[in-house]
Structures are given as structure tokens and as C-alpha cells.
Design a protein around this motif. Structure first.
Motif, PDB file in Angstrom:
ATOM      1  N   TYR A  45      19.103  25.148  22.680  1.00  0.00           N
ATOM      2  CA  TYR A  45      19.861  25.810  21.626  1.00  0.00           C
ATOM      3  C   TYR A  45      19.187  27.084  21.145  1.00  0.00           C
ATOM      4  O   TYR A  45      19.835  28.091  20.861  1.00  0.00           O
ATOM      5  CB  TYR A  45      20.093  24.870  20.422  1.00  0.00           C
ATOM      6  N   HIS A  48      20.026  30.759  21.863  1.00  0.00           N
ATOM      7  CA  HIS A  48      21.112  31.477  21.166  1.00  0.00           C
ATOM      8  C   HIS A  48      20.584  32.366  20.024  1.00  0.00           C
ATOM      9  O   HIS A  48      20.815  33.581  20.044  1.00  0.00           O
ATOM     10  CB  HIS A  48      22.175  30.486  20.697  1.00  0.00           C
ATOM     11  N   HIS A  72      19.429  32.291  11.815  1.00  0.00           N
ATOM     12  CA  HIS A  72      20.772  32.228  11.242  1.00  0.00           C
ATOM     13  C   HIS A  72      21.445  30.858  11.312  1.00  0.00           C
ATOM     14  O   HIS A  72      22.314  30.552  10.507  1.00  0.00           O
ATOM     15  CB  HIS A  72      21.686  33.304  11.848  1.00  0.00           C
ATOM     16  N   ASP A  73      21.052  30.018  12.263  1.00  0.00           N
ATOM     17  CA  ASP A  73      21.705  28.702  12.362  1.00  0.00           C
ATOM     18  C   ASP A  73      20.849  27.565  11.813  1.00  0.00           C
ATOM     19  O   ASP A  73      21.217  26.398  11.935  1.00  0.00           O
ATOM     20  CB  ASP A  73      22.063  28.399  13.828  1.00  0.00           C
ATOM     21  N   ASP A 139      26.073  37.353  16.282  1.00  0.00           N
ATOM     22  CA  ASP A 139      26.250  35.931  16.573  1.00  0.00           C
ATOM     23  C   ASP A 139      27.517  35.739  17.416  1.00  0.00           C
ATOM     24  O   ASP A 139      27.516  35.092  18.467  1.00  0.00           O
ATOM     25  CB  ASP A 139      26.357  35.189  15.232  1.00  0.00           C
ATOM     26  N   ASN A 143      28.035  34.434  21.327  1.00  0.00           N
ATOM     27  CA  ASN A 143      28.940  33.317  21.606  1.00  0.00           C
ATOM     28  C   ASN A 143      30.042  33.718  22.580  1.00  0.00           C
ATOM     29  O   ASN A 143      30.454  32.931  23.419  1.00  0.00           O
ATOM     30  CB  ASN A 143      29.553  32.782  20.311  1.00  0.00           C
TER      31      ASN A 143
HETATM   32 MN    MN Z   1      25.097  31.092  15.783  1.00  0.00          MN
END
Ligand code: MN
Length: 747
Positions: A45, A48, A72-73, A139, A143
Motif C-alpha cells: 500500500y 501509493h 495523506h492516507d 492522489d 489512483n
Molecule cells: Mn490516497
């Protein structure tokens, strides 16, 4: 996966003052927190957030923003908390990450009300700190770059949302580098047939013209060198989606687009731009109407460049764009490049909104390339946020914002030279409201370039507009149907609330009259006055308005007026008679429209110009026929311009209903070629669309004109079909036309 030191080096390369320690700390923290989480692709993950940080570094943003990208996540997807982020990285980063967490789940493609609510939340988060938007866009970019790993259904939804909101928003913020790539990936997901067709044809064109382009590049380089101008020259091709859009906007075929390929000359000073321009124009003849100087008048998104088209060897038209390195950066990065002047943009007012005021960027890094007085991207954002606070209803806010997100721009001037930036095809009324609300409200006429012109004229770039006002005069309701800016629309709407009440009152009275006629009874005002206490309304007008807005049922009013109706059961079935037949489905489905009571009785679509779900519609109350629904572009409406009291505002109401089909009469001009018809019907079928009726209207030597009635789900679907058809080389033109009578020579 990009490594820690690679990211740090990337940032240090453009910002030697970068906070190395912060970046390292954020990297390690994010790495630990995301642990063994995996993405849909199977990658760890954390790859990302790293890619998101790398994209932000691509925009040359400062270490705070890059670190926010890494984190950010974390609040959203790990056990990290705002408090912990505050402690470790400071409140500034903490509030940025929290802002991103708040908007991460906003679904912008959903029921209309939820959609506008989500859009409000998004703009609200952005208004607190513009950097939230930059990280959000990065972001979304990553994605989208990895969207192929997502399940097809979700992929479609995300691509549609990106195409509808994030890509135009990036464009509005001047970040064209984002807009173009986002659009292209979405185009691939949403309509890969059309994209493939365009790509194939681009490749063919390229092979034909390769030598010519090489020659021009060589001559350009040589000339610039001889003149002592330091510059780089490179060729740039329009992206498939920009081509597709241009074909759509101007209704032209791919061959007729002249600026698919352009040369860019990037110099080191504004002076050199004009010197390079001189060289180009001495070497080749220029096409006069194609010359544009966006250096002296920047576009509203701060875009600056000189555009010129020359007639090159073999009489081929070639577009050239001339600009400095700094302009290039602003053109590609938009507000992200303003964010570089950070003391002006947000550090100045850390407590307040980060959207800068008038003095935002008088300075620039080189000191020599001021961007326009106030970045219009910020101006626009402020305007959106104002309308958010203005208390527009969610539906109005959504409509206005969407309108402005998608609009192209036209630049017009007041008689004393003030520049007013408007969407393309804006009218003098939009212009008047853009100057001042009072001027809009009292406007009665206009002169365009010194000539008295109708208020509904469409303004072009460079028009000088003089507005004639008259004290005490009021905006007309019908203006709302042709103005294009949200500002004009909501001002007219506000000024017309009273007028609207009158319309509703008129409609409500009409409806009540109708039901009485159906019941074979006589409607009198006295009966209604007597019934007022029973239904708890103060005046007849109040009742009429309530009826028209579906706030009270027509039959309940009738029963209150005529007690014996309580005994009759035919009235119970009254509202069921308003069902409406649509398209070929032959099923009776209720009219998918809000804004009028279903009790009104006769309500139908215009036969000549049947509206398609999703496009703007109005109803005209026609005494003999009831309410007829037209798309706003229908020429039939012109006949009612002098009767604003007959116009009823309508809104589609499709939510939660079974999907319906809408008929669209179109006329296609196609090359007279074997197999042409099959290509057309195949393409239409591929887009999941039925052909209801079709025949050849006229034959010329080269072209045939084909009339067709196709059935589509909504206006998006219609545009998709239309634009996909346009990618076919055999098609010269497609337009929506008035419906013809069925049963003529079918093929
Ligand atoms: Mn994100």
C-alpha cells in the motif's frame, strides 16, 4: 517503489532549502503505519503515498506538501490519529491530512442532493487550504494511473467522477499537466473505441507528415541560433481527448482540426518571445485570424503564450506557441506554481483562508514575470465559495458550479477598457452582472463594438460591450434561460422570486380549473375562499402556489371545496391519469420531472424537440394543451418570449426510477460510401443505443443526409453516442434536429 533517498533528492533538486528531516520522518512513519497493507494491484500500500508525494515533487511543491502526500492516507486507513500527526509533524500538516481524510470518501457521482452536498464539502475543505486540493489531485492522479487494477464497475464510476469534476477542477486551477493526463485516462476507461480510432488516425497523419515536421524544427533551430536567441524547440501533439472535445465543440472532423500538432518555442525572456515571433513571421506567411497574444492579455487561468499559425512548406498550416520558461511553468502547473511563492500565498495569513487576496503574487521568483494582477483561478474559487455562503439551494449550487467548471472563456471589455472574463457564449446580460449586480438588474439594452445588439447575443473574445441601464427596470424571467454564468442566473432568479410566485399562482389556478372541469363541476373563487380555513391557507394565491409546487394535493383542495366529492371515488384515480408514454418501451411511466404537481393533468414532451433526461428543460403552459416540456435550446420557445408568465421551471427527477429511454431525432451527413450505413449502425449499437427510425433525407453526389431517431438513456449517453460517431471518418456532421413524422420511407 521509489526509495526514501530518491524522493528526498528529487525535492532537494528544486528546493535546496527543503526540510530533509521532515521528509525522512514522514516516509518512515507512513511506511510503518501502512505496514503490510496491499493495493488492488498487489503492490504494498505504501507505494501509493510515495507516488503521490513524487507527483507533488513533480509540481515542485515544498516539503510540507510533499510530506502531506506521504501521510495523506494514514488517518483514514491506519490507526494513526490527528493528535499523533500534530505531535510528530506539527499542526499545519495535521490539519492538511485531516482535511484530506474528510474529503476522501466524498462521492461526487450520486444522488443530486448528496452530490451537491459533497461538492460543497469539497470546496469548503479547499477553501480552508488550497494545498488540500493539490494533494487530493495528486492522489487522484496516481489512483487513475493504476485504475486498471480496479474492478470494471468501480473503475467506470471513478473515471466518470474524475472526468466530471477533478479534471475540470484541475483545469480551472490552471494545472493542465494534471487535467490532460486525467482526461486521457478517463477517456480510455469510458470510451476506448473512440480513443483507439483517434490514436490510429493520428499515427497515420504522423507518418505522412514526419519529414515536413523535421524540416520545420531544423529551420526554427537554425534561425533562432543565428539571431542569438537561446531557446528550446519541441513538437507537441494534442491528446486524444482534447481532439475529441474539439471535434465535439466545433462539430468538425479530425482532418479539419488545424492545431493537432504544434511547435513550442521556449525562450528565456519576454523580449525573446517577440523576437522569435518576428523570425517566424519573416520566414513563413502567417494566418492573420489565428494570431493571439496571450502574453499581453493572459487567459483567465493565467495562461500566457503567443499563438500563431504559419503556412509552412507544402502549404501546410502549422501552429506555433511561443513563451518563456516561467510562463511554461505557470501554464502547466497553474496554482501549484503560485504556491511556490509561499510567503504570499499562504504563510502570509496562516490563520485565515489560504486563498490569497489582491496582493497575492505581485512578486514572482524571477521578479520579472508577474502573473496577472490577481490569479483568476483564485478569483474563481473565491466566487464559488461566496455562492456557497450565499445560500443558493444545493441544486442551484451544483448547477452553477458545474456550468462554470466546464465553460470555456471569452474576454470582453467595458468601454473604459476593464477586462471582463466570461464563459464562451456568455451574453451581454452575463457581462452586465459580471460588472455589477445592479447593472445586471437594471440592464435594458446593449451595444457590442458600438452597434446596438440584442441582449441575447453571444459574446466573442475581444468584444467591447456597453450596457444601457434604466433605473427601476427589472430583470426578465426569460433571461435565465439564456444566460450562462452562475452569477447572472442566481441574481435573475432572486430578482424574479416574485415573478415566479405569479407563475406558480397562475399554474395552480389552471390546475384547479382543470380538475373541476374533469369532475364536471364549476370552479368559483367563492368556494375556495370558503374552504381556506379547512386547508389552513391564508389566501387564494397561497393555495394556488402550494398546488403548483405539490405542497398540497389538488384533490384535497377540491374535496375541501366540494364536500360531496368525499362520496365520489373517481377523484381518487385522478392523478393516475397523468402517466406518460415514452419511446419504444410502450410502458406507461410517470413523467420523470420535478417542479410541477403530477395532478396537473396533461403534461407532455414537445414532439418536435423531445427533451432528453439531464438537459435543461422548461415547461410552457399552453392553455389548450396543458404543460408542454421543451429542451432549453428548442426554437419553439422563441414564440413564448413575450409571455414569461407561461414559463415554468422544471427539473428532472430520475433518482430511484427505472431507467427510461428518450428519443433524439438527429441528422447525419455522411460520405456516400459502400458500408457507411453499417458502420454507423454498428457504432450506435456498440454504445448500447437503439435506432428507432431512419431514412435518407437527401442525396448529393458525395454526401447523404440521414435522418434517424435514436433512443438514449440521458444526455450523457446522447453525447457519448454522438461523439463516438464523429470519430468515424465517413461522418461529416451530426446535429440534433426537429422530429419528423414517423412512417416515411424507412430503410
Ligand atoms: Mn490516497
Amino acid at each position: 517503489m521509489m526509495r526514501q533517498y530518491e524522493l528526498v533528492e528529487k525535492v532537494l533538486a528544486y528546493d535546496p532549502q527543503a526540510d530533509e528531516q521532515l521528509l525522512n520522518k514522514a516516509y518512515i512513519y507512513g511506511y510503518k503505519k501502512h505496514g503490510t497493507q496491499k493495493r488492488a494491484s498487489g503492490d504494498p500500500y505504501f507505494s501509493h503515498p510515495i507516488e503521490v508525494a513524487a507527483i507533488l515533487a513533480e509540481l515542485k511543491l515544498d516539503s510540507t506538501v510533499v510530506a502531506t502526500g506521504l501521510l495523506h492516507d494514514t488517518i483514514e486507513d491506519t490507526d494513526a490519529t490527528r493528535e499523533e500527526i500534530d505531535q510528530l509533524f506539527g499542526e499545519e500538516i495535521g490539519s492538511l491530512v485531516e482535511g484530506l481524510t474528510k474529503i476522501s470518501q466524498l462521492n461526487l457521482i450520486s444522488r443530486e442532493v448528496a452530490q451537491s452536498e459533497n461538492l460543497r464539502k469539497l470546496f469548503f475543505a479547499i477553501s480552508k487550504d488550497i494545498r488540500v486540493l493539490l494533494v487530493k489531485l495528486a492522489d487522484r492522479m496516481h489512483n487513475m494511473r493504476t485504475i486498471m487494477h480496479v474492478k470494471p464497475e468501480k473503475r467506470q464510476r471513478i473515471a466518470q467522477e474524475t472526468m466530471d469534476f477533478y479534471a475540470p477542477l484541475a483545469g480551472r486551477m490552471g494545472i493542465h499537466f494534471f487535467r490532460e493526463e486525467l482526461e486521457d485516462i478517463c477517456f480510455q476507461v469510458l470510451n476506448h473505441e473512440a480513443r483507439d480510432t483517434i490514436l490510429n488516425r493520428l499515427q497515420e497523419m504522423h507518418e505522412d507528415e514526419k519529414d515536413l515536421l523535421d524540416d520545420i524544427a531544423e529551420i526554427l533551430n537554425k534561425k533562432l541560433k543565428q539571431a542569438g536567441i537561446v531557446a528550446r524547440v519541441y513538437g507537441r501533439e494534442k491528446r486524444p481527448y482534447s481532439i475529441f472535445r474539439k471535434m465535439e465543440r466545433q462539430s468538425i472532423s479530425l482532418e479539419k482540426i488545424s492545431d493537432i500538432f504544434a511547435f513550442r518555442i521556449i525562450t528565456h525572456s519576454e523580449d525573446d518571445c517577440y523576437r522569435a515571433l518576428g523570425l517566424v513571421h519573416t520566414e513563413w506567411p502567417m494566418v492573420p485570424e489565428r494570431f493571439k497574444d496571450f502574453i499581453s492579455i493572459p487567459k483567465s487561468n493565467d495562461y500566457r503564450s503567443i499563438h500563431t499559425t504559419i503556412i509552412g512548406p507544402t502549404r501546410k498550416r502549422i501552429e506555433l506557441q511561443i513563451r518563456t520558461e516561467e510562463m511554461q511553468e505557470v501554464n502547466e502547473f497553474g496554482i501549484a506554481s503560485h504556491a511556490l511563492y509561499k510567503e504570499d500565498v499562504y504563510i502570509n495569513n496562516p490563520k485565515n483562508s489560504s486563498i490569497p487576496g489582491k496582493d497575492a503574487h505581485k512578486k514572482s521568483r524571477s521578479g520579472s514575470v508577474p502573473v496577472s494582477e490577481e490569479s483568476s483561478a483564485f478569483k474563481w474559487l473565491r466566487h464559488v465559495i461566496e455562492s456557497l455562503e450565499d445560500g443558493d439551494t444545493p441544486a442551484e449550487f451544483l448547477e452553477n458550479t458545474k456550468l462554470e467548471l466546464f465553460a470555456d472563456q471569452a474576454f470582453c471589455f467595458t468601454p473604459n477598457g476593464r477586462l471582463i472574463a466570461l464563459p464562451k457564449h456568455a451574453t451581454p446580460i452575463d457581462f452586465a452582472y459580471a460588472v455589477h449586480t445592479d447593472i445586471g438588474n437594471t440592464c435594458v439594452g446593449c451595444k457590442i463594438n458600438g452597434v446596438t445588439s440584442p441582449l441575447r447575443s453571444k459574446l466573442d473574445n475581444g468584444d467591447e460591450v456597453e450596457i444601457v441601464t434604466s433605473k427601476g427596470s427589472k430583470p426578465q424571467a426569460i433571461w435565465e434561460s439564456f444566460v450562462t454564468t452562475g452569477k447572472a442566473k442566481s441574481a435573475i432568479r432572486r430578482a424574479n422570486k416574485e415573478e415566479r410566485q405569479k407563475q406558480y399562482s397562475h399554474l395552480g389556478r389552471e390546475m384547479l380549473n382543470r380538475i373541476f372541469k374533469k369532475l364536471k363541476l364549476k370552479f368559483t373563487e367563492d368556494k375556495l375562499t370558503a374552504a381556506l380555513p379547512k386547508i389552513a391557507y391564508k389566501s387564494l394565491d397561497d393555495v394556488f402556489v402550494a398546488i403548483a409546487r405539490s405542497e398540497i394535493k389538488l384533490k384535497d383542495v377540491a374535496k375541501a371545496m366540494v364536500p360531496m366529492l368525499l362520496e365520489r371515488n373517481d377523484i381518487e384515480f385522478m392523478h393516475d391519469q397523468t402517466h406518460f408514454e415514452i419511446g419504444a418501451s410502450n410502458k406507461t411511466t410517470p413523467m420523470p420531472i420535478r417542479g410541477v404537481s403530477k395532478d396537473i393533468g396533461a403534461i407532455r414532451f414537445s414532439k418536435k424537440h423531445p427533451p432528453i433526461a439531464g438537459e435543461r428543460i422548461v415547461g410552457i403552459l399552453r392553455p389548450a394543451e396543458g404543460l408542454v416540456v421543451y429542451p432549453i435550446h428548442s426554437e419553439e420557445l422563441e414564440a413564448f418570449e413575450d409571455n414569461p408568465e407561461l414559463w415554468i421551471d422544471l427539473v428532472w427527477d430520475l433518482e430511484g426510477r427505472e431507467k427510461q429511454w428518450f428519443t433524439a431525432p438527429i441528422e447525419i451527413t455522411l460520405l456516400n460510401e459502400v458500408g457507411a450505413l453499417a458502420q454507423i449502425t454498428n457504432m450506435i449499437a456498440e454504445q448500447g443505443c437503439n435506432i428507432w427510425n431512419s431514412y435518407i433525407v437527401a442525396k448529393e453526389v458525395d454526401f447523404h443526409h440521414l435522418y434517424m431517431e435514436i433512443e438514449v438513456r440521458d444526455i450523457h449517453h446522447f453525447n457519448l453516442v454522438k461523439n463516438s460517431l464523429k470519430t468515424l471518418p465517413i461522418i461529416n456532421d451530426i446535429k440534433r434536429v426537429a422530429g419528423k413524422k414517423f412512417g416515411e420511407i424507412s430503410i
